[in-house]
Each structure stands twice: as structure tokens, then as C-alpha cells.
Design a protein around this motif. Structure first.
Motif, mmCIF file in Angstrom:
data_model
loop_
_atom_site.group_PDB
_atom_site.id
_atom_site.type_symbol
_atom_site.label_atom_id
_atom_site.label_comp_id
_atom_site.label_asym_id
_atom_site.label_seq_id
_atom_site.Cartn_x
_atom_site.Cartn_y
_atom_site.Cartn_z
ATOM 1 N N ALA A 156 0.849 -1.193 0.000
ATOM 2 C CA ALA A 156 0.000 0.000 0.000
ATOM 3 C C ALA A 156 0.886 1.245 0.000
ATOM 4 N N MET A 157 0.454 2.258 -0.705
ATOM 5 C CA MET A 157 1.235 3.478 -0.815
ATOM 6 C C MET A 157 1.194 4.245 0.497
ATOM 7 N N THR A 158 2.348 4.608 0.968
ATOM 8 C CA THR A 158 2.430 5.420 2.172
ATOM 9 C C THR A 158 2.419 6.891 1.776
ATOM 10 N N LEU A 159 2.206 7.740 2.722
ATOM 11 C CA LEU A 159 2.198 9.172 2.451
ATOM 12 C C LEU A 159 3.559 9.625 1.928
ATOM 13 N N LYS A 160 4.636 9.099 2.494
ATOM 14 C CA LYS A 160 5.971 9.461 2.033
ATOM 15 C C LYS A 160 6.173 8.992 0.595
#
Length: 61
Positions: free
Chosen positions: A39-43
Motif C-alpha cells: 500500500a502506498m504510504t504518504l511518504k
């Protein structure tokens, strides 16, 4: 002692060009290797955006 054979799947060979044309689902290209996409993290999202903006600037030259 009980042993069982280890069966290793040979991954399909991908080049960056092949990956760009037809990327497999839930995989990403990192340092010349295909890795499972998490899953894509904010960073990660922020870094991706910065990379895209930089590429857009480079294309203008």
C-alpha cells in the motif's frame, strides 16, 4: 529426519522496457528488480509526486 525438496519458481525475466509497456499487477520496479507493491504510504506518494514534477521539468528542456 524428514526432509522435503525445495522448489523455487523462476521469476519471469523483465526488463524496464517490458515493465513500462505491460506492468504486472501489484508489482513495482525498484533498482532493476520487480518487487511486490505494498500500500502506498504518504511518504511514497510525496516522493512519487516530486519525481513526476522533476521529470516534467526535464522534458521541457
Amino acid at each position: 529426519m524428514i526432509t522435503s525438496p525445495v522448489v523455487l519458481k523462476q521469476p519471469k525475466e523483465y526488463t524496464l522496457e517490458n515493465w513500462v509497456q505491460n506492468p504486472p499487477e501489484k508489482k513495482e520496479w525498484v533498482d532493476g528488480e520487480l518487487l511486490d507493491k505494498n500500500a502506498m504510504t504518504l511518504k511514497h506518494k510525496s516522493d512519487s509526486r516530486k519525481s513526476l514534477l522533476l521529470l516534467e521539468k526535464l522534458q521541457r528542456f
